[in-house]
Scaffold this motif. Structure first.
Motif, PDB file in Angstrom:
ATOM      1  N   LYS A  90      62.587  41.352  57.647  1.00  0.00           N
ATOM      2  CA  LYS A  90      63.507  41.400  58.869  1.00  0.00           C
ATOM      3  C   LYS A  90      62.473  40.741  59.919  1.00  0.00           C
ATOM      4  N   ASN A 138      75.209  46.305  69.074  1.00  0.00           N
ATOM      5  CA  ASN A 138      73.965  46.431  67.918  1.00  0.00           C
ATOM      6  C   ASN A 138      73.601  45.046  67.855  1.00  0.00           C
ATOM      7  N   HIS A 139      72.407  44.904  67.535  1.00  0.00           N
ATOM      8  CA  HIS A 139      71.765  43.769  66.858  1.00  0.00           C
ATOM      9  C   HIS A 139      71.885  43.575  65.717  1.00  0.00           C
ATOM     10  N   GLU A 140      72.338  42.305  65.197  1.00  0.00           N
ATOM     11  CA  GLU A 140      72.423  41.985  63.729  1.00  0.00           C
ATOM     12  C   GLU A 140      70.917  41.217  63.523  1.00  0.00           C
ATOM     13  N   TYR A 193      68.108  38.992  61.647  1.00  0.00           N
ATOM     14  CA  TYR A 193      67.847  38.003  60.706  1.00  0.00           C
ATOM     15  C   TYR A 193      66.738  38.303  59.965  1.00  0.00           C
ATOM     16  N   LYS A 238      71.189  36.344  57.449  1.00  0.00           N
ATOM     17  CA  LYS A 238      71.513  37.474  58.281  1.00  0.00           C
ATOM     18  C   LYS A 238      71.302  38.813  57.150  1.00  0.00           C
ATOM     19  N   SER A 264      72.744  41.374  56.788  1.00  0.00           N
ATOM     20  CA  SER A 264      74.132  41.515  56.095  1.00  0.00           C
ATOM     21  C   SER A 264      74.374  40.954  54.895  1.00  0.00           C
TER      22      SER A 264
END
Length: 792
Positions: free
Chosen positions: A9, A232-234, A236, A260, A262
C-alpha cells in the motif's frame, strides 16, 4: 521485506497542520506525526509522503527521520503545489503533488529552503502562493521527482488548459515522470483517448496511462478518511519494494504494477504454490534460501552458472518424473522445500499430477518428433492376397493391440491417482472449522451424454428403418399389417417428442447449475480473506475425497482388464506375398502369455503367484521397478511393454518392417518454430495446471511471437499460475515484468543463487550484464510514449 516484488500500500498525499498556514481552515484537528505513523502501520501502508500546500513541515520530517527504525513505513519528501498557467490568461490554478526521491532530513532542509526562497522572491503571502512549471523546472532540476497532478475533479490539471492548449497539457504530463491522482473511473477513457492522439503509432491504444489515488488526508486522527466527507478511502497498491524506483516502474507499467487494494485481494493466492527452497551443507551450492513469487519467476545466468541445475532440483523436489537431476550426480538430500500451505521445510512435496507442467529444454520440439512415432498408422497393400490376410488377422490383432493399449491407458490413470496428493494440512482443518462463512458449491447432476446419444441413435434408426421396411419392394403388407406399422410409427414419434422434452429439461438443469456455480464463485471471490481461505481449504478437501474415490474406481477397472489380458488366447498362421519387394509370413503362435512378457520387463518379483493386477499396483506404488528405465511412469511402461510384446504383435503382420505412410498430419507439415509456438500457447493456457516450469521457452520461437504474443500471455497468466522460466531473453524478463529474478553464478565451482528485482537499480545493472540486449530493453521500457518532442 520480501525478496521478490510484491504488492504494498502506498499513500503519497497526506497533509499536516502546516497546510493551515497556506490554506485557511485547511487542516482539521491536531497533527501528530507519531499518531499518523501508528495509523499507517495499522493500515499496512509501506510508503508515504507528507504533502502540505506550497510548504514543507520540516519539523514533522525531522521527528520521523530521527525516530525511524527498520520496518517502519518509508517517508519520501513531498509537497502539493498550486500551479498556474500564465499563458492561458486564467486565474485558476491546479494542484499537483511533487514527490522527491530524497528520504533524509538534510534534503528536507535543502528543498524547503528552495521553496521558501522562491516565494520570498515573488513577494507573496503564504495564502497566495503559486508556482509555474518553469519555476518547478528551475527549482528542482538537480532532483529526481514525480509530478502527480489532480485530474477529473476540482483543481484538475485540465481546467487551466481547456480552451487554451490541451495538447500542451498532455505533452507536459507525458514528458515528466508522472501519474494522475483522483481520477474518476468514468473519465479515464476520455483521458486515454486524448493522450492517444499525441502518441506515435507504436504506442497508441495501450492501457498504460498511470492513475493512482491517495488519501489526501487532512486529519491524522481519522486516517485514512478525508476531512471533507469522511468516506472510506480505497487504498492503491504498487508492486515492488517500498522505494522511489518502484514508483517509477509502476508509472511506466501501470497495468502490471498499479492496482486497487480490492483488486490485489482478488489476486491473492491460496493454492499450494511453491514457497521457497533452502540449501544447506551442499558441496556445490552456497547456503541460501530462495523465496518464490506466486507469479513469474525467471532464472538467468551465464553458461554453466547453475540455471538448469536449479530447474532440475526444483523438479525433483516436487516429485516430477521429468526432472533430469540424476545426470548431475549431485546429492541434494539437504535441499529442503516448502509450499504455501506447509509450516516447515520438507525433503519433497507431492503435487497432483495435473497441477504441474514441466518442460525441459528441447522437449517442445522433441514432442512432435516422438509423437509422430506414436501416431504412425499401418497401411495395407494393394493386392487381394494382402487384403485377405489382413482380414484374417484384423480382428485378433486389433483386439490384442487395443487390449495392451487399454492396459497402458488404465495404468496411466492408476499411476497418476496413486501418486496424487493424499495429505491434508492442519491449516486446512483450521480454515474449514473457522466461523467465517462461504457459499458452498452444489453438486453436478449425472452425466447423461452417452445415454442420450444412444437413445437418439435408436430413435433415428427406428424412424428411418420403419419407413424403409414399409416401402421395401420385396414384400407387401395387408391392411391390418399397415395399421400395425402406422401405430408403431405413432409410438416412435410420441417417444421422440417425449425424449426431446427430457433432453431440454436436462439442458435447463445443466444451465441452472452452471449459473448457480458462477454466482457462488463470484460471491466467494468477494468474501473476506478468512472466508476465501476457507473456500480454498474446502476445495482441497473435495480434491482429497475425489483422489481417494478415483483410486478405488480406477483400481477396479484395472483389475477387470487384467483378467481379460490373462485369459486372452491367440494363434494363427498365414503366408502372404504383398508384392515383388515384400513377402511376409504372418505366423501367430501362442507360445507365451501377454502377462508373462509384461512381467519379464519388470525387476524381480518376490512371488510368481501374483496376478497381473497385483503386479501393476505394486508398480504404481514404486514397490517394483521397470527394468533399465528411471521411473515407473505410464510412458516408460508403454515403452517397455510394447518392446516385450513386439515379437507377438509382429507375428500378426511381419512385412511391416519398412513402410512409407501417407498421413495428413498437422505437426510434421509445419516448421519446428511454428509447432513450438502453438504447443507453448496450448500448454500455457491449460486450465488444470497450477505451476508451470519451462527451460528456455524462447528456443525455436520467433522474436515477433515472443513480443506480440508470449509476453502478453505471461503477463496475464502469471496472476493465475505460478511460473518458473529459465531464459536468456531480456524481453521475457523485463517486458514480462518478472516479480522474481534468480541470478545464477558459478564462482570457482561454487554455485551462488541471488534474488533480484527489476525495480532495484543495482539489480538492473547486473541483469544487463547477463542478458544480451538487456540495457536496450530497459531503455525501451522507460521510453514508452516515444513522443517526437522528447527526441527533439
Amino acid at each position: 521485506m520480501k525478496k521478490y516484488s510484491d504488492w504494498f500500500k502506498v499513500d503519497l498525499h497526506i497533509h499536516t497542520d502546516y497546510s493551515k498556514q497556506t490554506k485557511t481552515n485547511d487542516y482539521q484537528g491536531h497533527f501528530d506525526i507519531n499518531i499518523l505513523k501508528q495509523k499507517l502501520i495499522e493500515n499496512d501502508v509501506k510508503l508515504f509522503s507528507l504533502t502540505d500546500h506550497n510548504i514543507i513541515n520540516v519539523d514533522a520530517y525531522k521527528n520521523y527521520y530521527e525516530n525511524y527504525t527498520d520496518g517502519d513505513p518509508k517517508l519520501l519528501i513531498g509537497c502539493e503545489f498550486d500551479i498556474e498557467v500564465p499563458k492561458s490568461h486564467k486565474t485558476i490554478t491546479y494542484h499537483s503533488v511533487i514527490v522527491f526521491e530524497n528520504d533524509n532530513f538534510e534534503d528536507v532542509e535543502i528543498i524547503s529552503n528552495k521553496i521558501e526562497r522562491l516565494y520570498a522572491t515573488k513577494g507573496v503571502s503564504k495564502t497566495e502562493r503559486k508556482i509555474t512549471i518553469d519555476d518547478l523546472y528551475d527549482l528542482f532540476n538537480e532532483h529526481n521527482y514525480f509530478f502527480i497532478p489532480h485530474a477529473g475533479n476540482t483543481k484538475s490539471i485540465l481546467d487551466p488548459y481547456i480552451g487554451y492548449d490541451i495538447q500542451l497539457c498532455q505533452q507536459m504530463v507525458l514528458l515528466m515522470p508522472s501519474a494522475f491522482e483522483k481520477v474518476k473511473e468514468s473519465v479515464r477513457q476520455t483521458y486515454n483517448e486524448g493522450f492517444d492522439r499525441i502518441k506515435t503509432l507504436d504506442f497508441k491504444d495501450k492501457d498504460d496511462i498511470p492513475y493512482i489515488n491517495f488519501s489526501d488526508n487532512h486529519n491524522c486522527n481519522s486516517y485514512p478518511c478525508t476531512n471533507k466527507n469522511g468516506d472510506n478511502h480505497e487504498f492503491y497498491c504498487i508492486k515492488g519494494q517500498p522505494t522511489f524506483e518502484s514508483i517509477r516502474f509502476a508509472f511506466i507499467d501501470p497495468k502490471s504494477r498499479i492496482k486497487k487494494f480490492s483488486e490485489v485481494e482478488v489476486l491473492m493466492r491460496f493454492d499450494n504454490f511453491l514457497h521457497s527452497v533452502k540449501f544447506e551443507d551442499n558441496p556445490v551450492i552456497e547456503n541460501t534460501t530462495l523465496y518464490f513469487s506466486p507469479n513469474l519467476n525467471t532464472i538467468i545466468g551465464g553458461r554453466s552458472s547453475g540455471k538448469s541445475l536449479l530447474f532440475n532440483i526444483l523438479g525433483k523436489k516436487i516429485n516430477n518424473n521429468k526432472s533430469q537431476i540424476d545426470k548431475y550426480g549431485l546429492d541434494i538430500t539437504n535441499a529442503k522445500v516448502k509450499s504455501f500451505l506447509d509450516d516447515d521445510y520438507k525433503p519433497i512435496i507431492n503435487y497432483n499430477t495435473n497441477d504441474i507442467i514441466y518442460i525441459n529444454q528441447g522437449d517442445i520440439v522433441n514432442y512432435f518428433e516422438n509423437n509422430s512415432l506414436k501416431d504412425l498408422i499401418l497401411e495395407s497393400g494393394e493386392t487381394e492376397n494382402y487384403k485377405a490376410a489382413l482380414e484374417t488377422f484384423k480382428t485378433k490383432k486389433s483386439d490384442l493391440t487395443q487390449l495392451v493399449e487399454k492396459l497402458i491407458e488404465l495404468y496411466s490413470e492408476l499411476y497418476d491417482v496413486l501418486n496424487s496428493n493424499f495429505t491434508f494440512h492442519d491449516r486446512d482443518i483450521t480454515s474449514i472449522l473457522d466461523s467465517s462463512y462461504i457459499f458452498k458449491s452444489i453438486s453436478d447432476i449425472e452425466d447423461n451424454t452417452d445415454s442420450f446419444q444412444t437413445s437418439a441413435e435408436i430413435l433415428n434408426l427406428l424412424t428411418d428403418n420403419t419407413e424403409k421396411f414399409k416401402a421395401n419392394e420385396n414384400w407387401s403388407f395387408l391392411p391390418e399389417e399397415l395399421e400395425v406399422i402406422e401405430t408403431f410409427i405413432e409410438l416412435v414419434n410420441a417417444k421422440n417428442l417425449l425424449f426431446d422434452e427430457v433432453t431440454k429439461n436436462y439442458s435447463k438443469k445443466i444451465d441452472f447449475i452452471t449459473d448457480v456455480k458462477k454466482i457462488i464463485t463470484d460471491k466467494n471471490a468477494n468474501l473476506d480473506l478468512k472466508g476465501r481461505e476457507k473456500e480454498a481449504s474446502n476445495t482441497r478437501y473435495t480434491t482429497l475425497n475425489k483422489n481417494i474415490s478415483d483410486a478405488f474406481k480406477i483400481a477396479k477397472q484395472v483389475e477387470n482388464h487384467c483378467l481379460l489380458v490373462e485369459q486372452l488366447s491367440y494363434g494363427e498362421i498365414q503366408e502372404i506375398k504383398i508384392n515383388d519387394e515384400v513377402t511376409v509370413v504372418l505366423e501367430v503362435e501362442k507360445n507365451e502369455s501377454i502377462k508373462t512378457k509384461i512381467i519379464e520387463g519388470l525387476s524381480s518379483i518376490s512371488s510368481t503367484n501374483l496376478s497381473l493386477y497385483q503386479v501393476l499396483i505394486k508398480l504404481a506404488l514404486g514397490e517394483i521397478k521397470i527394468k533399465n528405465l528411471p521411473t515407473n511412469s505410464s510412458d516408460n511402461l508403454a515403452k517397455k511393454t510394447m518392446t516385450q510384446v513386439k515379437g507377438i504383435l509382429d507375428l500378426f503382420d511381419k512385412p511391416i518392417e519398412y513402410l512409407k505412410y501417407s498421413e495428413e498430419s498437422t505437426s510434421k507439415n509445419n516448421s519446428p518454430g511454428f509447432n513450438s509456438e502453438k504447443y507453448l500457447q496450448t500448454i500455457l493456457k491449460s486450465g488444470n495446471s497450477k505451476i508451470i516450469f519451462i527451460d528456455q521457452p524462447e528456443d525455436n520461437l520467433g522474436n515477433r511471437f515472443i513480443t506480440d504474443k508470449l509476453i502478453d500471455l505471461l503477463r496475464d497468466l502469471k496472476f493465475k499460475k505460478q511460473i518458473f522460466l529459465i531464459t536468456h531473453n531480456p524481453s521475457i524478463v523485463v517486458y514480462g515484468d518478472a516479480e522474481n529474478i534468480i541470478m545464477c553464478n558459478n564462482n570457482e565451482n561454487t554455485i551462488e543463487y541471488e534474488q533480484y528485482v527489476l525495480e532495484e537499480k543495482e539489480h538492473q545493472k547486473e541483469i544487463c550484464t547477463v542478458l544480451d540486449g538487456g540495457q536496450y530493453i530497459f531503455e525501451q521500457r522507460a521510453r514508452k510514449y516515444n513522443i517526437k518532442k522528447l527526441i527533439q
